[in-house]
Write an enzyme that holds these catalytic residues in place. Structure first.
Site, PDB file in Angstrom:
ATOM      1  N   LYS A 166       0.712  -0.733  -0.263  1.00  0.00           N
ATOM      2  CA  LYS A 166      -0.034  -0.404   0.174  1.00  0.00           C
ATOM      3  C   LYS A 166       0.849   1.328  -0.044  1.00  0.00           C
ATOM      4  CE  LYS A 166       0.470   1.058   4.638  1.00  0.00           C
ATOM      5  NZ  LYS A 166       0.624   2.475   5.323  1.00  0.00           N
TER       6      LYS A 166
ATOM      7  N   THR B 122      -3.569   5.348   3.714  1.00  0.00           N
ATOM      8  CA  THR B 122      -2.548   6.083   3.372  1.00  0.00           C
ATOM      9  C   THR B 122      -2.898   6.998   1.800  1.00  0.00           C
ATOM     10  OG1 THR B 122      -1.679   3.971   4.295  1.00  0.00           O
ATOM     11  CG2 THR B 122      -0.400   5.279   3.602  1.00  0.00           C
TER      12      THR B 122
END
Length: 340
Positions: A192, A249
């Site tokens: 990610k 994120t």
């Protein structure tokens, strides 16, 4: 009350140590730097990484590794991925008995392509390692330290080990689920960061929400493809350590990977970005590892490939976006066919 040592006094290690101390555990936070350990122990602050935050009075800190881990039954590894091997080797010479390890780092080692738990298993003496648990999920340290609601996942091969770490951290503002898919949880947490870097680049280029939504969605497809090829359960990537961590994120200014990508999109070089950040940007190292893995596993990862070209081959972000948008036509569900 459990005696715990948290190794690594960056923002995430400090926030987790604060959770443990607030939960009533005997927690010591280890820092490599004497002045930082003294600040945490005496002033109950860590201004470099969590400015303005007040840490629990009961939280201890030490710069001496042997003292920090003495008597601990659980050790939380919160050091950057590039430092994992050295710290594990150092622990072999100072630990006297077996302990349970929990790691919270998110990355893949370039060249070896090993996940963090694999690196730890390789380096730690069997006599001192009861087992390894992975903690991951959508969790900015800046919010955890303020007791804002946060939910994460812990994964382990041994269910009882996962439950021990779940009980250790669980409280009203920090909810913990268990999972037995160690590979999926580690791969989701590591990859990610690549997509977050790319999301920062698109924002730096001035693109809008349409581009970011597409990037997150197609990024999740890349993560899942590689994860499944490595043996992960595809359902894990729809959970907290996959989609959840990806969203937080890619969309938050708290994300150092997003901030780094944003500067790249605005025209700064990688060296300029890393010099200005003052903290480790795990996505840079992970991009190199994932690029190597995608070739090795024969898994197409066009976003990762584009970011690799920007980071390590000097290509301009806008040129790589144009290449991504101009690829041949595809059927969206083709990517889903091999996941079941």
């Amino acid at each position: 009350m459990t005696k715990v040592a948290v190794l690594g006094a960056g923002s995430w290690g400090t926030a987790l140590a604060a959770v443990l101390a607030s939960n009533g555990h005997d927690c010591t936070l280890w820092s490599r730097r004497t002045e930082q350990a003294e600040e945490i122990a005496e002033k109950h602050t860590n201004e470099q990484y969590l400015p303005g935050a007040v840490l629990p009075d009961t939280l201890k800190a030490d710069h001496n590794l042997a003292r920090a881990v003495s008597g601990a039954s659980i050790i939380v590894m919160a050091v950057p991925t590039k430092g994992i091997r050295k710290v594990c080797r150092d622990l072999n010479s100072v630990l006297e008995g077996p302990v349970l390890f929990a790691h919270v780092s998110k990355g893949i080692e370039p060249d070896t392509h090993k996940r963090i738990s694999e690196v730890m298993e390789e380096e730690l003496d069997r006599e001192i390692c009861q087992g390894i648990v992975v903690l991951s999920g959508p969790s900015h340290a800046e919010e955890v330290i303020r007791n804002q609601p946060t939910t994460v996942t812990v994964a382990a091969k041994n269910t009882e080990h996962a439950r021990r770490v779940q009980d250790l951290f669980m409280n009203q503002s920090f909810r913990v689920y268990t999972n037995d898919d160690v590979v999926g949880v580690e791969i989701g947490g590591a990859l990610k960061n690549i997509i977050a870097l790319a999301a920062g680049v698109t924002d730096g280029l001035g693109y809008g929400d349409n581009a970011k939504a597409a990037l997150i969605t197609r990024g999740l497809a890349e993560i899942t493809r590689l994860g499944v090829a490595m043996g992960a359960n595809p359902l894990t990537f729809s959970g907290l350590s996959g989609l959840g961590d990806l969203i937080v994120t890619c969309t938050s200014v708290h994300s150092r990977n997003w901030r780094a990508g944003n500067m790249l999109g605005k025209g700064k070089s990688l060296d300029e970005v890393l010099d200005s950040m003052g903290m480790v940007v795990e996505g840079v190292r992970t991009t190199k590892a994932a690029h190597q893995l995608s070739k090795e596993c024969g898994v197409p990862m066009p976003i990762t490939e584009a970011l690799y070209a920007v980071l390590f081959e000097g290509q301009k972000p806008i040129d790589r976006v144009e290449l991504l948008m101009g690829r041949m036509k595809k059927n969206e569900t083709e990517d889903l066919a091999g996941w079941s």
